[in-house]
Design an enzyme around this catalytic site. Structure first.
Site, PDB file in Angstrom:
ATOM      1  N   GLU A 228       6.500  18.486  17.569  1.00 18.01           N
ATOM      2  CA  GLU A 228       6.994  19.540  17.386  1.00 18.01           C
ATOM      3  C   GLU A 228       7.406  20.257  18.799  1.00 18.01           C
ATOM      4  OE1 GLU A 228       3.811  21.293  16.592  1.00 18.01           O
ATOM      5  OE2 GLU A 228       3.300  19.997  14.600  1.00 18.01           O
ATOM      6  N   LYS A 230       7.491  22.814  21.796  1.00 18.08           N
ATOM      7  CA  LYS A 230       6.307  23.723  22.357  1.00 18.08           C
ATOM      8  C   LYS A 230       6.853  25.194  22.647  1.00 18.08           C
ATOM      9  CE  LYS A 230       2.680  23.707  26.416  1.00 18.08           C
ATOM     10  NZ  LYS A 230       2.134  25.107  25.928  1.00 18.08           N
ATOM     11  N   ARG A 235      -0.718  31.180  21.522  1.00 15.63           N
ATOM     12  CA  ARG A 235      -1.490  30.111  21.193  1.00 15.63           C
ATOM     13  C   ARG A 235      -2.340  30.780  20.776  1.00 15.63           C
ATOM     14  NH1 ARG A 235      -3.654  24.408  21.500  1.00 15.63           N
ATOM     15  NH2 ARG A 235      -4.060  24.169  18.643  1.00 15.63           N
TER      16      ARG A 235
END
Ligand SMILES: [Zn+2]
Ligand SMILES: [Zn+2]
Lengths: 550, 345
Positions: A228, A230, A235
């Site tokens: 995926e 980044k 986060r």
């Protein structure tokens, strides 16, 4: 309080995780209730009281010491709390009936209810009673500046060790607990039942990735992994669930489990399905991901105004699903969780929440190409916000911490330039008494011919040995002093060249040079290079173009 | 006679013209009077050297038999005539054999105290206050943030850590002349009677201390000892060695450092110390100011260290005070590391 202070002091110096755990567990075992409970609260960031302003601490010391001596001391030590703790005069307490130093519980419970006007007198009394380390810890605590280099997670792991429990169990019941945690300790010591967590939207400890090294690839099979992007955002974990009355409760947590819901009220209505999403917080404008610099302007605001919400619309890009309704999905392999996630996002059907796409690849070379050019590998116009790729093992369950061999992050290469040291400033706190904050510049042609223009500031990247070398260079090559700032010689033939690595570059009107670096750090000292051979502003401008062209 | 006609700072050190000698000269001189054995005070190559027996022995250990043309030993309390002045040695409490030197000419008395501390130390004769007109004081820890506390408490901290981490080795960085032996003696006073290990560079001087009647218990060279056997032990090493590849012979070592600098966290962090021990062989701020007051001196000359703060303090107490611009002295511990240029500031 003195015993807690000793623990903090020692933790601050101890680099090893296991050794920190040992120190914590020993403290928790040997300290009676409720002190250890308040200590645990302090370590996990669960204490709340109004913090004292640094000005108040300064006034206290000014009343008691010679201002010249204070000034010289502060300049040397570099940290207000520490300076005050060390030079606080010994109280001329009469007789042998001195009051015992305050306990941590006494400090915490008093601070909760103390009126603002009584604070200075109370603080002074405590400072009289404590030793140097105790005073330091007290001042860090009351000013809210307690940084001890341990995570809430580590503190909970230490508590778990008291009763030979899995730290994971502590995480699950944690949201239902409150300081000083008598029921938790009772359970751990076999004196009581396991406390229950009634939180409808609890935090789950996050799974983290290792940075991949070139040598790792030879042992990894591309077929075992899903890739995926980044994203260069924040986060977060977005959790929703129904409370006892059937009301939907939604919470947003940082990766350390801090509740940050209040900062993002605009995202809450979108979290209307019961579940726990692991994803990246981003700012989107007209469907396009904005850079981290833009996102940053949305963060750490005291007041979240409607204007801020409008100008910086928040968005969640989801990449994992840890729970759905009553079901804990963390034991499932990542590939299955991903399938659940895709369905969940579809059902959610909300413009503020979307799926982080996977990156197709069949060999490491193909992935390397995608990482080098995300725009043509599917990231399209959002490529600027991609800081690399994530590799997740298809079979990997969601494991808290940083388990080996499951998740990898593969960042894009950092940019590197050679710059010239221009100004140096003493570091505050950790690097006090050393010149450790450096402003560096690159060449450009100005009215008076070739000149250096500052392009950034770096505080780290160098080794301790290198710090000593730079510090010595600064002291010996100072051309002017302005307060705490030293001008360091920077002529074409005389000066120090620093190799600076940085993660990103953005246009900036606030900087004279017109560019701002993200995360600059000193990667090497180029004693071998004369300053005239350092890079030019044009080089940075070219890098900037490359970034935007991607 | 003005005090500066008796003692005057010159590039070679503190010069006593009427007496025909220098105190702690940093360059070779005809006649040197030396306060103590640390390498920044006791250098080789002088003509005649006058010092305590211990200081002379330490110089011989470090520089060999021919470190000076002639030597003469002097005892504490002993007075001697040199040219037009009288000199007398008094204990400085800094390290074994360390002395303050009282220089009197007519009715003016100047005390050059060298390095000193007024704290307890089982390895040397206690500091003695010498009444004088001019007191020359060091200022290594001349800021009010330096308050060193009780060294015994710091040693307790070390022993508590050894008890908590029995599978790790504890490495204590300590200057090899004086500090190391004091730490060992303090460990013995605290009841630690296991063998204590020594880095090679510490052996000679530590055995010399023992030969002067200072009991240090069982000592062993660390060289050649198996890694596993060092778990739970304490080893003394020069500060520079504790950040060296040399430490790889120890099982998961805890790096401690016994120094007055450890009072300031930034200093300790900077050096990668995990267990700072605030143990100093120099007087702390309270010690410096109390000593200055106790000498009754009306004038104070301040040398190596944080001169500004101490000069300011003296003036605020109505004492005449000035910094002495002497170069070549530093805190001995810092001498071994790279941070010695604090003196430039
Ligand atoms: Zn000395
Ligand atoms: Zn000295």
């Amino acid at each position: 309080m003195n015993r807690f202070a000793e623990l903090l002091d020692r933790l601050g110096y101890e680099p090893g995780r296991n050794n920190k755990l040992r120190l914590l567990t020993a403290y928790l075992r040997d300290t009676p209730d409720p002190d250890r409970g308040y200590a645990l609260a302090a370590l996990t960031g669960a204490l709340s009281f109004k913090h004292a302003k640094p000005g108040l601490i300064r006034d206290l010391i000014m009343d008691r010491t010679d201002p010249v001596l204070f000034g010289l001391s502060y300049d040397y030590v570099g940290d207000l709390s520490e300076t005050v703790a060390l030079m606080w005069p010994k109280a001329p307490l009469p007789g042998h009936n001195n009051p015992p130093p305050p306990t941590l519980s006494e400090v915490v419970t008093t601070l909760r209810t103390l009126g603002k006007t009584e604070l200075p007198k109370q603080l002074a009394r405590w400072l009289d009673e404590l030793d140097e380390t105790g005073r330091w810890a007290l001042l860090k605590l009351v000013t809210g500046a307690m940084r001890i280099g341990i995570s809430a997670r580590l503190a909970k792991t230490a508590v778990a060790a008291l009763g030979d429990k899995d730290p994971h169990d502590i995480e699950l019941i944690w949201p239902g607990l409150a300081p000083p945690y008598p029921d938790l300790f009772a359970w751990l010591e076999g004196r009581g039942d396991k406390p229950v967590n009634s939180d409808p939207a609890p935090f789950r400890p996050v799974m983290l990735a290792h940075a991949i090294e070139d040598t790792d690839f030879s042992n990894l099979d591309p077929a075992d992994f899903i890739a995926e992007w980044k994203w260069d955002g924040i986060r977060v974990q977005a959790v929703s669930g129904r409370d006892e009355r059937g009301q939907m409760q939604a919470r947003l947590y940082s990766r350390t489990g801090e509740d940050i819901t209040k900062s993002f009220p605009d995202l809450v209505p979108s979290l209307h399905l019961s579940g726990a999403i692991d994803g990246e917080l981003l700012v989107l404008r007209e469907g396009r991901v904005q850079t981290f610099n833009v996102l940053q302007q949305r963060l750490n605001r005291k007041v979240v105004s409607p204007k801020l919400i409008k100008e910086f619309p928040i968005h969640l890009r989801a990449y994992d699903l840890l729970g759905e309704d009553e079901n804990d999905l963390r034991e499932l392999p990542f590939a299955e969780r991903r399938a659940h996630l895709e369905k969940f996002i579809k059902k959610l059907d909300d413009p503020r929440i979307d799926l982080s796409p996977t990156v197709a690849f069949d060999s490491w070379d193909a992935l390397m190409a995608a990482r080098a050019d995300p725009a043509s590998a599917g990231a399209g116009e959002d490529a600027e916000a991609v800081e690399g790729v994530m590799l997740k093992r298809r079979e990997a369950p969601y494991l808290p911490g940083r388990p080996k061999g499951q998740w990898w992050k593969w960042k894009r290469d950092p940019h590197i330039i050679d710059a010239v040291l221009m100004y140096a400033q003493r570091g505050h706190g950790k690097r006090s008494s050393y010149y450790s904050d450096y402003t560096f510049g690159v060449w450009t042609s100005g009215e008076g011919g070739e000149q250096l223009v500052p392009v950034g500031k770096a505080y780290f990247g160098f080794t301790d040995e290198e710090l000593l070398q730079i510090d010595r260079f600064v002291r010996r090559n100072t051309t002017e002093k302005f307060g705490p700032v030293r001008h360091v010689v920077h002529e074409p033939e005389q000066g120090l060249v620093l190799e600076v690595a940085f993660e990103g570059l953005a246009r900036s009107s606030r900087h004279k040079s017109g560019v701002a670096m993200r995360f600059p750090r000193i990667s090497r000292l180029r004693w071998d290079k004369p300053p005239r051979e350092a890079d030019r502003l044009e080089t940075l401008e070219r890098m900037l173009k490359d970034v935007t062209a991607n | 006679m003005r005090p500066q006609d008796i003692l005057m700072p010159v590039p070679a050190g503190l010069c006593c013209k009427p007496g025909g000698f220098h105190i702690d000269p940093v360059r070779p001189v005809e006649r040197a009077v030396i306060t103590h054995g640390h390498s920044d005070h006791a250098r080789p190559g002088h003509g005649a050297v006058l010092a305590t027996q211990e200081t002379l022995d330490m110089m011989r250990l470090r520089y060999g038999d021919n470190f000076a043309r002639t030597t003469q030993a002097i005892r504490y309390g002993e007075e001697m005539r040199l040219g037009d002045v009288r000199i007398k040695f008094h204990p400085a409490g800094h390290v074994l054999g360390s002395a303050q030197i009282a220089v009197s000419c007519k009715d003016t008395c100047i005390v050059a105290s060298g390095d000193y501390k007024d704290a307890e130390d089982p390895t040397c004769t206690p500091f003695e206050v010498v009444p004088c007109d001019v007191f020359i004081t060091e200022a290594t820890f001349g800021l009010p943030v330096f308050r060193h506390g009780d060294a015994a408490d710091e040693v307790k901290k070390l022993l508590a850590s050894v008890a908590l981490f029995p599978e790790r080795a504890h490495l204590v960085g300590a200057y090899s002349l004086g500090k190391a032996q004091r730490v060992i003696a303090l460990l013995r006073e605290a009841g630690h009677d296991a063998p204590i290990y020594l880095h090679g560079a510490m052996e000679k001087i530590t055995y010399y201390y023992e030969s002067r009647g200072i009991a240090l218990g069982e000592l062993r060279p660390v060289k050649g000892v198996k890694k596993a056997d060092l778990a739970g032990t304490i080893t003394l090493a020069p500060p520079s060695a504790t950040s060296d590849v040399w430490t790889r012979r120890f099982p998961d070592p805890v790096t401690a450092f016994a120094s007055g600098w450890m009072r300031v966290r930034g200093r300790a962090r900077q050096r990668g110390i995990e267990l700072p021990l605030v143990i100093s062989d120099h007087a702390d701020w309270d010690g410096l100011t109390a000593t200055i007051a106790a000498t009754g001196a009306g004038e104070v000359w301040v040398t190596h260290g944080q001169e500004d703060a101490l000069v300011h303090w003296c003036k605020s107490r109505g004492l005449a005070a000035r910094p002495l611009d002497l170069v070549g002295y530093g805190d001995e511990e810092e001498h071994e590391s790279a941070a010695a240029d604090e003196a430039e500031v």
